[in-house]
Design an enzyme around this catalytic site. Structure first.
Site, short mmCIF file in Angstrom:
data_model
loop_
_atom_site.label_atom_id
_atom_site.label_comp_id
_atom_site.label_asym_id
_atom_site.label_seq_id
_atom_site.Cartn_x
_atom_site.Cartn_y
_atom_site.Cartn_z
CG ASP A 327 -0.27 -0.09 2.45
OD1 ASP A 327 -0.96 -0.19 3.69
OD2 ASP A 327 0.78 0.31 2.35
CG ASP A 370 -3.64 3.00 0.72
OD1 ASP A 370 -2.34 3.23 1.38
OD2 ASP A 370 -4.73 2.85 1.32
#
Length: 452
Positions: A327, A370
């Site tokens: 991420d 994300d």
């Protein structure tokens, strides 16, 4: 008696009728699916609008709250420096000045050790002086939490000892690493919330807020938390959380399923001959469900399919493959600084870099937010997987230019390797990658960690 053959015309009529019935049935199924899909899409859009409004409300409330926290932090610093020169008149003068320059503050108090010693304004708050926090069962847990955590704690809204209702922000004061006392700022709940939301009122939405621990609703209609099609979000306050229920009133104006059924019958009778076209359209809609709408990458559903294939192939051909969970480091800070539009562009740019730097045989997918997962096929050892991770980290050393902003983006990666001789399931493999990602974050971010 001679039996006459059935006329060919009658046979063709029956055949045509059967085809018409089949076409009408297919058309009905399609229209019923399409109209129901549109209804659900409209509900989803209304839900997304509520989510966007919730983000705006949360941002405004955070801004208003942060403007109050400096009071406790500033006085704490003063006491640490002048602890040996404290005089009641001087402390009262400081409290008077802080209170006169603060909005939504009912009173400010200072406790020496556990006893409230100073308070301003004194009028209507005199009964507070001399109170020992340890004797106030309703408030002591939050006071103790502030002392134990050495951080500010927001309590409430609660019923106040001096009367009325308010929120209390308590900030512990430590001198030479020893607990000295407590700074308390009592916030007028109604005034605070009115000011926070005055510029974002929207009649299209209704919302309510409650404390996450006590489930105590202090703003809006508590019934919203029990309704369907309500967006629920959480926000963090100092050492605590609030829960929000946000209703988009537009959802009440959407057509119900009964109207969709009636339209399906009418339209299926009129366009039965177009059943094939609608079936193709339905196929395309189903295909679209496999791709992430923002980045065009495979989503979780397609990732599961690719993972199952890689797993079966590795077992069958006695191979290994790698899995990476990754991420964007501090992505929330990017959103907060530049806005969600720029944040979306960052996610799209990250996806493009990842896609262009892995092999066509591998799969990079977006799970949401994300979070990304990469399936790296045909890996002989962890060293090969580490080489891929190192390459990905290197390509993100170059800043991105998004909407005129130069933004430095870094990743954290968790790596794990599947061996054909292992009995590890795909669920366990994903868990291993997530745990390795967590280790990379604990190691300082912008790095990788291999699950052991």
């Amino acid at each position: 008696m001679r039996t006459e053959p059935v006329p060919r015309k009658l046979s063709q009529t029956i055949k045509s009728q059967l085809i018409a019935v089949l076409a009408t049935m297919l058309a009905f199924l399609f229209w019923h699916f399409l109209l129901d899909y549109q209804r659900q899409k409209s509900e989803s859009e209304a839900y997304i609008e509520a989510a966007a409004y919730g983000s705006l409300l949360r941002a405004e409330l955070d801004r208003e709250l942060n403007s109050l926290l400096f009071i406790s932090n500033g006085l704490s610093s003063f006491i640490k420096v002048y602890r040996n020169e404290l005089e009641p008149d001087k402390v009262q003068a400081i409290l008077t000045d802080l209170w006169s320059n603060a909005r939504h503050v009912r009173n400010i108090a200072v406790a020496v050790e556990y006893k409230l010693t100073y308070v301003y304004p004194e009028q209507s708050n005199q009964k507070l002086i001399g109170i020992d926090y340890r004797d106030v069962a309703s408030q002591w847990p939050k006071v103790k939490l502030a002392i134990d955590s050495r951080e500010g704690v927001l309590d409430g809204p609660i019923e106040l000892i001096q009367g009325g209702n308010g929120m209390i922000y308590r900030f512990p004061i430590f001198v030479d690493d020893h607990y000295w006392g407590m700074m308390s700022t009592v916030i007028d709940t109604h005034s605070f919330l009115q000011s926070a939301f005055k510029d974002v009122q929207n009649p299209q939405f209704a919302f309510a807020i409650r404390t996450a621990d006590r489930k105590s609703v202090f703003h809006g209609d508590a019934a919203l938390f029990e309704q369907k099609n309500i967006f629920i979000q959480q926000s963090s306050v100092p050492n605590g959380k609030w829960e929000w229920a946000i209703e988009n009133k537009r959802i009440h104006n959407l057509p119900g399923p009964g109207l969709g059924l009636l339209l399906s019958v009418v339209l299926s009778l009129a366009v039965g001959a177009l059943a094939y076209f609608f079936a193709q359209e339905r196929y395309y809609l189903s295909e679209g469900a496999l791709m992430d709408s923002l980045t065009g990458l495979p989503n979780r559903r397609l990732l599961d399919s690719r993972l199952n294939y890689a797993h079966s192939e590795a077992k069958r051909d006695r191979k290994r493959f790698g899995l990476m969970a990754l991420d964007v480091d501090h992505f929330k800070a990017i959103n907060d600084q530049y806005g969600h539009d720029v944040g979306d562009e960052v996610i799209k740019a990250v996806a493009a870099r990842l896609k262009s730097n892995i092999r066509d045989m591998d799969t990079v997918s977006r799970l949401g937010g994300d979070e990304f997962v990469i399936v790296v096929k045909d890996q002989l050892s962890e060293q090969g997987l580490v080489k891929v991770a190192t390459k990905l980290l290197d390509i993100f050393n170059v800043p991105m230019v998004i909407n005129g902003h130069e933004i430095q983006v870094h990743l954290s990666l968790g790596l794990t390797l599947f061996d054909h001789a292992s009995e590890v399931t795909l669920k366990q493999l994903l868990k291993q990658a997530d745990m390795a990602l967590y280790q990379a974050k604990r190691a300082g971010r912008n790095t990788y960690s291999v699950w052991k």
